[in-house]
Design an enzyme around this catalytic site. Structure first.
Site, mmCIF file in Angstrom:
data_model
loop_
_atom_site.group_PDB
_atom_site.id
_atom_site.type_symbol
_atom_site.label_atom_id
_atom_site.label_comp_id
_atom_site.label_asym_id
_atom_site.label_seq_id
_atom_site.Cartn_x
_atom_site.Cartn_y
_atom_site.Cartn_z
ATOM 1 N N GLU A 34 0.967 -1.320 0.019
ATOM 2 C CA GLU A 34 -0.199 0.107 0.043
ATOM 3 C C GLU A 34 0.849 1.382 -0.006
ATOM 4 O OE1 GLU A 34 -3.086 -0.527 -1.195
ATOM 5 O OE2 GLU A 34 -3.383 -1.689 0.497
ATOM 6 N N THR A 36 2.972 2.068 -2.079
ATOM 7 C CA THR A 36 4.333 1.814 -2.716
ATOM 8 C C THR A 36 4.312 2.083 -4.109
ATOM 9 O OG1 THR A 36 3.520 -0.621 -2.629
ATOM 10 C CG2 THR A 36 5.048 0.108 -0.847
ATOM 11 N N ASP A 37 3.177 2.126 -4.643
ATOM 12 C CA ASP A 37 3.281 2.202 -6.267
ATOM 13 C C ASP A 37 3.880 3.474 -6.687
ATOM 14 O OD1 ASP A 37 0.881 3.833 -5.574
ATOM 15 O OD2 ASP A 37 -0.331 2.632 -6.881
ATOM 16 N N GLY A 121 -16.095 4.725 -3.692
ATOM 17 C CA GLY A 121 -15.453 5.357 -2.687
ATOM 18 C C GLY A 121 -14.985 4.423 -1.487
ATOM 19 N N GLY A 123 -12.689 2.121 -1.600
ATOM 20 C CA GLY A 123 -11.307 1.635 -1.690
ATOM 21 C C GLY A 123 -11.070 0.486 -2.513
ATOM 22 N N SER A 126 -13.216 2.142 -7.672
ATOM 23 C CA SER A 126 -14.237 2.218 -8.716
ATOM 24 C C SER A 126 -13.806 3.453 -9.517
ATOM 25 C CB SER A 126 -15.565 2.888 -7.790
ATOM 26 O OG SER A 126 -15.126 3.913 -6.974
ATOM 27 N N GLU A 159 -6.563 10.921 -13.910
ATOM 28 C CA GLU A 159 -6.773 11.028 -12.455
ATOM 29 C C GLU A 159 -5.719 11.977 -11.992
ATOM 30 O OE1 GLU A 159 -8.122 7.497 -10.741
ATOM 31 O OE2 GLU A 159 -8.193 8.600 -8.841
ATOM 32 N N ASP A 171 -3.986 0.769 -9.500
ATOM 33 C CA ASP A 171 -5.333 0.418 -9.516
ATOM 34 C C ASP A 171 -5.835 0.108 -11.162
ATOM 35 O OD1 ASP A 171 -5.270 0.698 -7.106
ATOM 36 O OD2 ASP A 171 -6.393 2.693 -6.984
ATOM 37 N N TYR A 220 -4.376 11.772 1.398
ATOM 38 C CA TYR A 220 -3.624 10.731 0.210
ATOM 39 C C TYR A 220 -2.217 11.611 -0.045
ATOM 40 C CZ TYR A 220 -2.274 7.782 -3.679
ATOM 41 O OH TYR A 220 -1.834 6.929 -4.620
HETATM 42 C C1 GLA Z 1 -5.111 4.499 -4.123
HETATM 43 C C2 GLA Z 1 -4.281 4.833 -5.565
HETATM 44 C C3 GLA Z 1 -3.407 3.852 -5.704
HETATM 45 C C4 GLA Z 1 -2.530 3.386 -4.588
HETATM 46 C C5 GLA Z 1 -3.404 3.276 -3.306
HETATM 47 C C6 GLA Z 1 -2.637 2.798 -1.960
HETATM 48 O O1 GLA Z 1 -5.854 3.237 -4.458
HETATM 49 O O2 GLA Z 1 -5.230 5.195 -6.507
HETATM 50 O O3 GLA Z 1 -2.411 4.102 -6.754
HETATM 51 O O4 GLA Z 1 -1.497 4.262 -4.096
HETATM 52 O O5 GLA Z 1 -4.351 4.034 -3.199
HETATM 53 O O6 GLA Z 1 -1.822 1.868 -2.313
#
Ligand code: GLA
Length: 386
Positions: A34, A36-37, A121, A123, A126, A159, A171, A220
């Protein structure tokens, strides 16, 4: 899904008077990895059966007309005179169109009708599902190829730049590239991925806390900024590093004094999470589900204590699951500040575990949780209507 696709096609014909093709792109659950991307690191999500469907057909002009069945609203957009964001659902649709065109892919006008069974929304991505399904629909309408990885990057850009959420690529990537029966180990630096089979005796149990904290988007972006600050400060000692991916736990400990405590904690989460993702992959491949679960539990603790993106309700759900027989591990999944947990559960125990979680959550938090037993599905594609 096929029944719903037929219904959406009917709605489309009723509204627009011609026959559509049907694109589908799934949401995702992230098993581990999480935040990390966007640090060039590793993630291990799986695409879900919950998805967004887009019925679409080309138009002779360069206008887009999008009807959302979920919102029961129609919005229009002129590809010849692109307008900016309106701060609503249609931004995901038109933002993608703008980025596809900017990449040199010339689109036709199109009529679109959109439906989803993804909780919004929660997580479970969507947003990525609507972006990727719209990209698939627009490209199909223009007779252009859908190249999953480049398209995922363009959806991420929509986005980042159109919607204003600085998300990473996870995602959109898994929504575009998911493989049935598998999680994907994605290297977010090279953008390569490998399939990680989910053993037949395992179930992914998703529990929705039904909590969504306000300001999640701002929080975020603040986490992302803290990671960038960490890289900037660490580069003074470590030389040219591009991202937290280039930092080891030993590097971090050795340079603790260079970082404010808050930034240190944020960095420690990301650096240790990358190690946990690789450990979870190894464990899943070798059938060591206990070790995989341990990595998931440690990931939750790290998100709670170092990255500070959980909340009491998801902490409750994760802790409740972690204590149950038949559960290997449990953690919050997704961007944070509410949303869902994912638990790795022995198939034979999944119904009992689901029931206990719902009951405990009602008693412990006074709220209703929804639980879903999920099977990893395929990424974006066309749905056959016959
Ligand atoms: C959201 C973001 C992703 C990622 C996650 C956390 O889903 O869209 O890119 O950063 O949070 O791992």
């Amino acid at each position: 899904m096929v029944a719903m696709a037929r219904e959406l096609a009917h709605e489309f014909v009723f509204r627009f008077g011609h026959e559509p093709k049907m694109s589908r792109a799934p949401g995702r659950v992230n098993l581990i990895g999480e935040h990390t991307d966007y640090n060039d690191g590793f993630v291990m999500p799986a695409a879900l059966e919950f998805a967004t469907l887009v019925a679409a057909a080309p138009r002779a002009d360069r206008r887009l007309r999008a009807y959302s069945m979920t919102m029961d609203e129609t919005r229009e957009f002129d590809l010849e005179a692109p307008a900016g964001a309106r701060r609503e659902w249609s931004d995901y649709v038109f933002g993608v169109a703008v980025m596809l065109e900017r990449s040199g892919r010339r689109l036709n006008g199109a009529d679109l009708a959109i439906w989803t069974d993804l909780p919004l929304g929660a997580g479970l991505s969507s947003s990525a599902a609507i972006e990727v399904s719209v990209a698939h629909a627009l490209l199909t309408s223009a007779d252009l190829p859908f190249d999953p990885v480049p398209v995922a990057k363009l959806c991420q850009r929509a986005e980042n730049e159109f919607v204003g959420m600085r998300c990473g690529v996870m995602d959109q990537y898994v929504s575009a590239c998911g493989v049935k029966g598998n999680a994907l180990l994605i290297d977010c630096r090279s953008l390569e991925s490998r399939n990680v089979p989910i053993a037949p005796n395992l179930r992914l149990l998703v529990a929705n806390s039904n909590v969504r904290h306000q300001h999640a988007g701002g929080e975020y972006n603040a986490r992302r900024a803290a990671c960038e600050e960490g890289v900037r400060l660490l580069a003074r000692a470590l030389g040219p590093i591009a991202a937290l991916r280039d930092v080891t736990l030993a590097d971090l400990e050795a340079n603790r004094k260079r970082l404010p405590d808050l930034v240190f904690g944020r960095c420690r989460h990301v650096v240790s999470e990358n190690e946990r993702v690789l450990e979870a992959e190894r464990a899943l491949r070798s059938g060591d589900f206990v070790a995989c679960g341990k990595a998931m539990n440690a990931s939750h603790a790290s998100m709670r204590d170092d990255f500070e993106i959980t909340c009491p309700e998801v902490d409750f759900l994760a802790a409740a699951a972690q204590g149950l027989r038949g559960v290997y591990g449990s953690r919050m999944t997704g961007g944070g500040f509410g949303g869902c947990t994912v638990s790795l559960v022995e198939a034979s125990e999944v119904e009992r575990v689901s029931q206990i979680l719902v009951d405990d959550y009602r008693v412990g938090c006074g709220r209703k949780a929804e639980v879903f037993v999920c099977s990893p599905s395929a990424g974006a594609g066309l749905v056959r209507l016959e």
